[in-house]
Design an enzyme around this catalytic site. Structure first.
Site, PDB file in Angstrom:
ATOM      1  N   ALA A 128       0.818  -1.224   0.000  1.00 20.34           N
ATOM      2  CA  ALA A 128       0.000   0.000   0.000  1.00 20.34           C
ATOM      3  C   ALA A 128       0.848   1.269   0.000  1.00 20.34           C
ATOM      4  CB  ALA A 128      -0.933  -0.014   1.201  1.00 20.34           C
TER       5      ALA A 128
ATOM      6  N   GLN B 203       3.581   2.686  -5.436  1.00 16.69           N
ATOM      7  CA  GLN B 203       2.949   3.594  -6.406  1.00 16.69           C
ATOM      8  C   GLN B 203       1.498   3.222  -6.709  1.00 16.69           C
ATOM      9  OE1 GLN B 203       5.376   5.367  -9.609  1.00 16.69           O
ATOM     10  NE2 GLN B 203       6.399   3.363  -9.574  1.00 16.69           N
TER      11      GLN B 203
ATOM     12  N   ARG C  83      11.623  -7.992 -10.664  1.00 18.31           N
ATOM     13  CA  ARG C  83      12.815  -8.595 -11.257  1.00 18.31           C
ATOM     14  C   ARG C  83      13.912  -7.538 -11.328  1.00 18.31           C
ATOM     15  NH1 ARG C  83      13.708 -12.965 -15.261  1.00 18.31           N
ATOM     16  NH2 ARG C  83      11.477 -13.277 -15.469  1.00 18.31           N
TER      17      ARG C  83
ATOM     18  N   ARG D 104      14.561 -16.420 -13.857  1.00 21.03           N
ATOM     19  CA  ARG D 104      13.145 -16.620 -13.553  1.00 21.03           C
ATOM     20  C   ARG D 104      12.953 -17.398 -12.248  1.00 21.03           C
ATOM     21  NH1 ARG D 104       8.750 -19.928 -17.073  1.00 21.03           N
ATOM     22  NH2 ARG D 104      10.103 -21.631 -16.417  1.00 21.03           N
TER      23      ARG D 104
ATOM     24  N   ASN E  84       9.185 -14.383  -4.893  1.00 16.38           N
ATOM     25  CA  ASN E  84       7.755 -14.110  -4.762  1.00 16.38           C
ATOM     26  C   ASN E  84       7.032 -15.201  -3.987  1.00 16.38           C
ATOM     27  OD1 ASN E  84       6.863 -11.487  -5.964  1.00 16.38           O
ATOM     28  ND2 ASN E  84       8.296 -12.232  -7.522  1.00 16.38           N
TER      29      ASN E  84
ATOM     30  N   VAL F  57      -2.148  -8.440  -8.148  1.00 17.19           N
ATOM     31  CA  VAL F  57      -1.656  -7.462  -9.122  1.00 17.19           C
ATOM     32  C   VAL F  57      -0.143  -7.615  -9.283  1.00 17.19           C
ATOM     33  CG1 VAL F  57      -1.457  -4.981  -9.622  1.00 17.19           C
ATOM     34  CG2 VAL F  57      -3.538  -5.876  -8.521  1.00 17.19           C
ATOM     35  N   GLY F  58       0.537  -7.895  -8.176  1.00 12.42           N
ATOM     36  CA  GLY F  58       2.004  -7.980  -8.176  1.00 12.42           C
ATOM     37  C   GLY F  58       2.497  -9.090  -9.094  1.00 12.42           C
TER      38      GLY F  58
ATOM     39  N   ASP G 193      -4.719  -5.344 -19.269  1.00 12.99           N
ATOM     40  CA  ASP G 193      -4.496  -5.789 -20.651  1.00 12.99           C
ATOM     41  C   ASP G 193      -5.795  -5.657 -21.454  1.00 12.99           C
ATOM     42  OD1 ASP G 193      -1.800  -6.799 -19.955  1.00 12.99           O
ATOM     43  OD2 ASP G 193      -2.974  -8.165 -18.727  1.00 12.99           O
TER      44      ASP G 193
ATOM     45  N   ARG H  69      -6.426  -2.048 -22.151  1.00 13.17           N
ATOM     46  CA  ARG H  69      -5.490  -1.590 -23.193  1.00 13.17           C
ATOM     47  C   ARG H  69      -5.980  -2.034 -24.572  1.00 13.17           C
ATOM     48  NH1 ARG H  69      -0.063  -3.427 -19.830  1.00 13.17           N
ATOM     49  NH2 ARG H  69       0.385  -1.395 -18.874  1.00 13.17           N
TER      50      ARG H  69
ATOM     51  N   HIS I  27      -0.619 -12.892 -17.856  1.00 11.91           N
ATOM     52  CA  HIS I  27      -0.328 -11.454 -17.891  1.00 11.91           C
ATOM     53  C   HIS I  27       1.167 -11.292 -18.162  1.00 11.91           C
ATOM     54  CE1 HIS I  27       0.008  -7.244 -16.974  1.00 11.91           C
ATOM     55  NE2 HIS I  27       0.877  -7.510 -16.029  1.00 11.91           N
TER      56      HIS I  27
HETATM   57  P1  NAI Z   1       6.181  -0.227  -6.040  1.00 14.70           P
HETATM   58  O1  NAI Z   1       7.551  -0.771  -5.966  1.00 14.70           O
HETATM   59  O2  NAI Z   1       5.956   1.240  -6.137  1.00 14.70           O
HETATM   60  O3  NAI Z   1       5.356  -0.730  -4.759  1.00 14.70           O
HETATM   61  C1  NAI Z   1       5.414  -2.025  -4.275  1.00 14.70           C
HETATM   62  C2  NAI Z   1       5.259  -1.942  -2.767  1.00 14.70           C
HETATM   63  O4  NAI Z   1       5.140  -3.274  -2.259  1.00 14.70           O
HETATM   64  C3  NAI Z   1       6.458  -1.311  -2.056  1.00 14.70           C
HETATM   65  O5  NAI Z   1       6.007  -0.252  -1.231  1.00 14.70           O
HETATM   66  C4  NAI Z   1       7.030  -2.467  -1.219  1.00 14.70           C
HETATM   67  O6  NAI Z   1       7.560  -2.020   0.026  1.00 14.70           O
HETATM   68  C5  NAI Z   1       5.795  -3.330  -1.025  1.00 14.70           C
HETATM   69  N1  NAI Z   1       6.065  -4.727  -0.688  1.00 14.70           N
HETATM   70  C6  NAI Z   1       7.075  -5.529  -1.138  1.00 14.70           C
HETATM   71  N2  NAI Z   1       7.001  -6.737  -0.564  1.00 14.70           N
HETATM   72  C7  NAI Z   1       5.918  -6.723   0.244  1.00 14.70           C
HETATM   73  C8  NAI Z   1       5.341  -7.671   1.119  1.00 14.70           C
HETATM   74  N3  NAI Z   1       5.878  -8.893   1.275  1.00 14.70           N
HETATM   75  N4  NAI Z   1       4.239  -7.314   1.812  1.00 14.70           N
HETATM   76  C9  NAI Z   1       3.710  -6.089   1.681  1.00 14.70           C
HETATM   77  N5  NAI Z   1       4.219  -5.134   0.882  1.00 14.70           N
HETATM   78  C10 NAI Z   1       5.315  -5.447   0.166  1.00 14.70           C
HETATM   79  O7  NAI Z   1       5.475  -0.985  -7.259  1.00 14.70           O
HETATM   80  P2  NAI Z   1       4.107  -0.638  -8.002  1.00 14.70           P
HETATM   81  O8  NAI Z   1       4.369   0.246  -9.156  1.00 14.70           O
HETATM   82  O9  NAI Z   1       3.101  -0.219  -6.990  1.00 14.70           O
HETATM   83  O10 NAI Z   1       3.746  -2.080  -8.609  1.00 14.70           O
HETATM   84  C11 NAI Z   1       3.389  -3.148  -7.757  1.00 14.70           C
HETATM   85  C12 NAI Z   1       3.335  -4.449  -8.539  1.00 14.70           C
HETATM   86  O11 NAI Z   1       2.306  -4.422  -9.517  1.00 14.70           O
HETATM   87  C13 NAI Z   1       4.614  -4.807  -9.292  1.00 14.70           C
HETATM   88  O12 NAI Z   1       4.860  -6.197  -9.090  1.00 14.70           O
HETATM   89  C14 NAI Z   1       4.239  -4.574 -10.744  1.00 14.70           C
HETATM   90  O13 NAI Z   1       4.998  -5.375 -11.608  1.00 14.70           O
HETATM   91  C15 NAI Z   1       2.798  -4.998 -10.722  1.00 14.70           C
HETATM   92  N6  NAI Z   1       1.969  -4.526 -11.834  1.00 14.70           N
HETATM   93  C16 NAI Z   1       1.004  -5.382 -12.324  1.00 14.70           C
HETATM   94  C17 NAI Z   1       0.162  -5.014 -13.334  1.00 14.70           C
HETATM   95  C18 NAI Z   1      -0.882  -5.959 -13.839  1.00 14.70           C
HETATM   96  O14 NAI Z   1      -1.557  -5.608 -14.822  1.00 14.70           O
HETATM   97  N7  NAI Z   1      -1.096  -7.146 -13.298  1.00 14.70           N
HETATM   98  C19 NAI Z   1       0.276  -3.675 -13.936  1.00 14.70           C
HETATM   99  C20 NAI Z   1       1.276  -2.827 -13.345  1.00 14.70           C
HETATM  100  C21 NAI Z   1       2.097  -3.255 -12.326  1.00 14.70           C
END
Ligand code: NAI
Length: 336
Positions: free
Chosen positions: A12, A15, A92, A98, A105, A129-130, A159, A162, A187
């Site tokens: 949370a 970004q 990554r 991989r 993860n 989402v991650g 997707d 988009r 995805h």
């Molecule tokens: P970000 O790096 O700004 O935020 C991720 C946050 O997760 C960080 O604040 C981090 O401290 C926290 N975090 C890491 N491990 C954690 C855990 N074990 N428990 C709780 N929090 C944890 O990244 P952003 O831009 O917010 O993106 C998040 C994810 O969403 C990325 O994996 C990105 O690849 C993915 N993503 C997926 C999309 C989709 O369509 N499925 C589209 C865009 C991004």
């Protein structure tokens, strides 16, 4: 209702989290009559950013927002969770294989799956989402044996959106008049955005494309050479142009996914979501794959009876093969 719905958001302080929180609290996700309680899960180094977002939530004075709690303990974060948005993941980094990515993860989504199993509400609905989102969802589901598999989903709505945007531009029809698009598979760059059944203001899209581009072959060439790669690689394009990854559109798609799941897809017809496969459309059972889906009464349902032509079949199969590979890799690592 006055009883708040408990929503857990992991990552949370990141970004996407920052873009999500304010839209959830405004009522965009669960509607204008539902009070929400937010539980923000972060790792210790992300807690301050989450606390800052919570200060701004207070300053936004959302009437629907009843509580905000911040924690680095999954057991606390998922207690009574009705909706869980699993956004935080291990990205990554340069030189990472991989296997390393999946293992890192697994160290996040395994424990979170177990915490959901033990502490979440009986009606919990999870969207991952991650990235790698589909396989992270599979890991969480496998670690939550008491939660029905259909409650674990991964986000392919970005997707899907988009693809809607690209197609609307190509046939010059407002995006709201396009129906019947599907994202199949993972995805990832192997995903298959399928327009074979799409309509624009009621007209079949394949015929519209053929008429505009000079025939069926030219339309397929455009799909293969322009449309599909543009959608599948849009994330890289956003990074290139914006200098930062997709954030607001990812948050918006997450809102769309949960809203449609809980409140129903209704008249708008089907959308795309990655769900536990029961073998529909020849997709391997037990992977989390994107399908054409509707939602009614709070449950996703795969759309039945669509024809899959010789253009679509190998593309669906290739993306599913990647999901099966990822599943075998996490199985070999003992993560599922
Ligand atoms: P970000 O790096 O700004 O935020 C991720 C946050 O997760 C960080 O604040 C981090 O401290 C926290 N975090 C890491 N491990 C954690 C855990 N074990 N428990 C709780 N929090 C944890 O990244 P952003 O831009 O917010 O993106 C998040 C994810 O969403 C990325 O994996 C990105 O690849 C993915 N993503 C997926 C999309 C989709 O369509 N499925 C589209 C865009 C991004």
């Amino acid at each position: 209702s006055r009883t708040p719905v408990t929503i857990t958001i992991t990552g949370a302080g990141g970004q996407i989290g920052y873009a999500l929180l304010f839209r959830i609290a405004s009522g965009a996700m669960l509607g204008p009559d539902t009070t929400v309680r937010l539980r923000l899960l972060e790792i210790p180094q992300g807690l301050r950013a989450a606390e800052g977002a919570a200060l701004e939530l207070q300053d936004s004075a959302f009437p629907l927002l009843s509580h905000v709690e911040i924690t680095d303990d999954p057991a606390v974060a998922f207690r009574g969770a009705n909706v869980a948005l699993l956004v935080g993941a291990r990205p990554r980094t340069a030189g990472m294989e991989r296997g390393d990515l999946l293992e890192a993860n697994g160290g996040i989504f395994g424990p979170q799956g177990r915490a959901i199993n033990e502490h979440a509400a009986d009606d919990v609905r999870v969207v991952v989402v991650g990235n790698p989102a589909n396989t992270n969802a599979l890991i969480a589901a496998a670690n939550a044996p008491d939660v029905p598999k259909d409650r674990f989903t991964a986000l392919t709505r970005l997707d899907h959106n988009r693809a809607l945007g690209q197609l609307a531009a190509a046939v010059e029809t407002p995006v709201g008049d396009i129906r019947g698009i599907t994202i199949w598979g993972n995805h990832s760059a192997t995903q298959f955005p399928d327009v074979a059944h799409a309509t624009a203001a009621g007209d079949p899209v394949p015929a519209l494309l053929a008429a505009r581009l000079g025939g069926v072959d030219a339309a397929r060439e455009w799909l293969d050479g322009t449309f599909i790669p543009r959608v599948a690689k849009r994330g890289a394009e956003i990074i290139e142009v914006r200098g930062s990854s997709s954030v607001a559109s990812a948050a918006s798609a997450t809102i769309d996914h949960v809203r449609d799941w809980v409140l129903g897809t209704g008249e708008r017809g089907w959308t795309s979501a990655a769900l536990w496969s029961n073998g529909e459309y020849g997709v391997a059972e037990g992977v989390i794959s994107s399908f054409p889906v509707t939602s009614e009464g709070g449950a996703w349902k795969v759309v039945e009876g669509l024809s899959v032509d010789e253009f679509a079949r190998p593309r669906i199969d290739a993306s599913v093969a990647e999901l099966v590979d990822e599943r075998e890799a996490v199985r070999a690592l003992g993560l599922i």
